[in-house]
Design an enzyme around this catalytic site. Structure first.
Site, PDB file in Angstrom:
ATOM      1  N   GLU A 198       9.369   6.623   1.061  1.00  0.00           N
ATOM      2  CA  GLU A 198       9.707   8.017   0.750  1.00  0.00           C
ATOM      3  C   GLU A 198       8.727   9.014   1.359  1.00  0.00           C
ATOM      4  OE1 GLU A 198      11.828   6.462  -3.141  1.00  0.00           O
ATOM      5  OE2 GLU A 198      10.008   5.849  -2.172  1.00  0.00           O
ATOM      6  N   ARG A 244      -3.130  -0.209   4.265  1.00  0.00           N
ATOM      7  CA  ARG A 244      -2.953  -1.094   5.422  1.00  0.00           C
ATOM      8  C   ARG A 244      -1.509  -1.043   5.905  1.00  0.00           C
ATOM      9  NH1 ARG A 244      -3.991  -7.563   4.803  1.00  0.00           N
ATOM     10  NH2 ARG A 244      -4.633  -8.072   6.942  1.00  0.00           N
TER      11      ARG A 244
END
Length: 707
Positions: free
Chosen positions: A667, A590
């Site tokens: 990342e 989500r």
């Protein structure tokens, strides 16, 4: 509903107007200034050190050396950035190692006095050349885990195949270069230490300082309001923080220490260079039968960091046999540390270029090869993925990029003088989860305050966490604020490993639900009645404590995913690769705020461009030191290097990862970009470059042949 809304950063105005206060901006009355004296040699011992000229300089209060610095506790790495504690002996392990610290009443006087410290060394042989030391590589643990892992019979898989590719791939030493230099101000009063520190984890810093200084954690307070970029180098405790705190304790005076840009190249880690051998075996139809990923990485004699570049490889594709090994070459350099993106950010450069080579060897489209080896089960763990929409990412990315119109043969696409190449790669990043605690309260004015010790490192938590609370409380996000970056607040994990939204955000959700229940008990059934309910209770505010702890054992493998498509142009005569456009489609559960999420992913893609074409920390092997310790000599992408970047998400709710259904993205955006660009360069030129950054010299043969 606040979750899912593209809300602008609530802290944006403070940042663009200069009202956001960073650690070096903190002014403390009577603060002394500390300046480190770095070693000028990479290996040896201190034969003599004469601090008298510095001690006699105007304004100098104290000069600390290994001869007068109190003893520190021995440390392990992590939580310390290195195992060698500063100013504890005469041994030199790397150039830039602190050999003295000057304390004076002004920064200028401390800087001048530091120049006067005279150090004589007994030089010893040193090793800083990573490539020359490959034959000395040794196995060391990966964060306490074995350096090797395997699934299936890799030798049988590699020996009984129709097609096999094997090559060596390289990544470069790289430095983090955050805009804000590392900075710390320490105050000692009545047996307590208060520290303002530019760190990614105030709780971790407090606990590690307590270990180093042999203090009780409750007697140390660490805080910050904003961190101007960390990217990994501000994640662990480094010598400058220990020394500033120690000096404040010894002098009973506030001490401020800010690293110079040059010192940031030796004082808080870097991403280590690697040489990775990847072997892929497949049947003629493209089905993988074996993957072997062997990594050798640069390391340090001052610490134990080994980059786990092969950790994600076994989860990538449906191979019945996979092996990942890690070896490290210990060098006279400062200890490496995680850098955006660690793990798969280093390892997938090799694996995803190798997949492109296998596709050409088999005569299969690179995207089709990846789809042929798609898996819903993590082969390493034998568990289903908690949620995986990578197939949808491939499809949407290919559509947005126009992958189907690509001609297959290298050097077959042109735009005037430029050869055009298109490449793609897969992105994958494992999900890290940590316990978190939050306090939330609503006052008589109807304003909500969230309190937690997490940090703001540029990822948008000042906006994300209020969104989560506002969503639960069904009230405008503008009426929710966040207090953070303080160990006096409920404990939350460090901002590293893309865990903040998932971990601390889940605790915010829990606290907000408990607050809503308390308000309901006080008679507030709608947000319009919240403030009145507080007033009726005769209190200033109603508060609730929230927490979230991940289960000890996960039933599913948890990763975030992405598909990266890149187009480059390479002039035949001046063979400088230029990225023309990048399309990235990601699946990370989500998405709490699409606007801040797109910002994160776009920034990650820019990092990937830097890794692919620009960033490399060069070593002077004669003197054993990094060259060009500044942004004049270390190339990072600027506006002219960054093309059109198209970022989107395949949104879904990951019910297994946590109550928010969200995984990490910090990342993820930097992963896969370098390999996609390298594959595009091959498609453009027909020259396979197996190391990054790709420089013009890699392609000079093409230019010379055109004359």
């Amino acid at each position: 509903m606040s979750i899912g809304q593209a809300i602008s950063r609530l802290d944006g105005s403070r940042k663009v107007t200069g009202r956001a206060k960073y650690t070096a901006d903190v002014e403390v009355e009577g603060a002394l200034h500390a300046v480190l004296v770095p070693s000028t040699v990479p290996s040896g011992t201190i034969a003599a050190i004469d601090a008298a000229p510095a001690e006699d300089a105007p304004g100098v209060v104290r000069v600390f050396t290994h001869l007068n610095t109190p003893k520190l506790a021995e440390m392990t790495n992590p939580p310390a950035g290195q195992t060698i504690m500063p100013l504890q002996g005469d041994r030199i392990f790397y150039e830039g190692q602190p050999v003295a610290m000057v304390i004076a009443d002004t920064l200028e006087r401390a800087t001048e006095a530091a120049r006067r410290v005279q150090v004589t060394y007994r030089n010893e042989p040193f090793a800083t050349d990573f490539i020359a030391g490959l034959d000395r590589a040794e196995a060391r643990p990966l964060f306490g885990l074995p350096p090797d892992s395997s699934v299936g019979d890799i030798e049988a898989a590699l020996s009984g195949t129709n097609v096999r590719v094997e090559s060596v791939y390289g990544t470069a030493d790289r430095h983090h270069n955050p805009m804000e230099p590392a900075a710390v101000t320490a105050l000692w009063q009545d047996g307590r230490l208060e520290v303002y520190d530019a760190v990614q984890g105030v709780v971790d810093t407090r606990n590690t300082l307590a270990l180093a200084l042999q203090m009780e954690p409750q007697n140390i307070r660490v805080r910050n309001d904003f961190v101007g970029g960390g990217f990994g180098c501000k994640g662990w405790l480094w010598p400058h923080e220990v020394l500033a705190a120690l000096a404040a304790r010894e002098l009973s005076r506030p001490v401020k220490l800010v690293l110079t840009r040059a010192q940031s190249y030796t004082s808080h880690g870097y991403q280590p260079a690697s040489r990775q051998t990847v072997t892929l075996a497949a049947r003629s139809d493209g089905a993988l039968t074996g993957i072997r990923h062997q990594s050798v990485l640069a390391g340090s004699l001052s610490g134990d960091h080994v980059e786990p570049s092969g950790w994600g490889t076994p989860a990538l594709y449906a191979s019945p046999a996979t092996q990942a090994t890690h070896r490290v070459v210990r060098l006279n350099r400062g200890n490496p540390t995680p850098m955006r993106a660690p793990l798969e950010g280093v390892g997938l450069i090799a694996v995803e270029i190798a997949m492109d080579e296998l596709a050409y060897e088999l005569g299969i489209d690179p995207l089709a090869l990846r789809l042929r080896n798609y898996t819903e089960i993590d082969p390493a763990e034998g568990k289903p993925f908690s949620s995986k929409k990578l197939r949808e990412c491939y499809a949407e990315g290919a559509r947005r990029f126009g992958w189907s119109s690509r001609t297959v043969e290298p050097r077959s696409m042109r735009d005037g003088r430029n050869l055009i190449g298109q490449g793609m790669a897969t992105a994958l990043f494992r999900t890290f989860r940590s316990p978190a605690k939050v306090r939330i309260g609503l006052d008589q004015s109807g304003e909500v305050l969230i309190e937690t010790s997490t940090q703001e490192i540029g990822t948008g938590v000042y906006t994300i966490f209020p969104q989560i609370a506002a969503d639960v409380l069904q009230m405008p996000v503008e009426r929710v604020s966040l207090s953070l970056g303080d160990t006096n607040l409920p404990e939350s994990p460090m901002n590293a490993g893309s865990r903040a939204t998932l971990s601390t955000g889940s605790a915010v959700q829990d606290a907000a639900a408990k607050l809503k229940a308390k308000l309901a008990e006080a008679g507030a059934t709608t947000p319009d009645g919240y403030a009145e309910a507080v007033a009726r209770q005769g209190v200033d505010r109603i508060e609730a404590e929230g927490d979230w702890t991940p289960p000890e054992e996960a039933t599913h493998a948890m990763y975030s995913f992405g598909a990266i498509f890149a187009e480059v142009g390479v002039d035949e005569d001046i063979p400088i690769p230029r990225v023309r456009r990048v399309v990235g489609v990601y699946n990370a559960g989500r998405i709490i705020n699409p606007k801040t999420a797109r910002s994160q992913m776009t920034g990650g893609v820019v990092w990937g461009i830097g890794q692919a074409l620009l960033e490399k920390s060069e070593m002077d092997q004669q003197h054993g030191r990094f060259l060009s310790k500044n942004l004049a000599g270390y190339l990072v992408p600027v506006n002219a290097d960054v093309p059109e970047i198209d970022v989107s998400f395949v949104d879904d709710f990951d019910e297994h990862v946590g109550p928010l259904g969200a995984r990490g993205i910090g990342e993820l955006g930097a992963i896969g970009v370098g390999a996609a660009i390298a594959n595009a360069v091959f498609h453009a030129t027909g020259i396979r470059v197996r190391e990054v950054p790709i420089r013009p010299e890699h392609l000079l043969a093409m230019a010379q042949s055109s004359y």
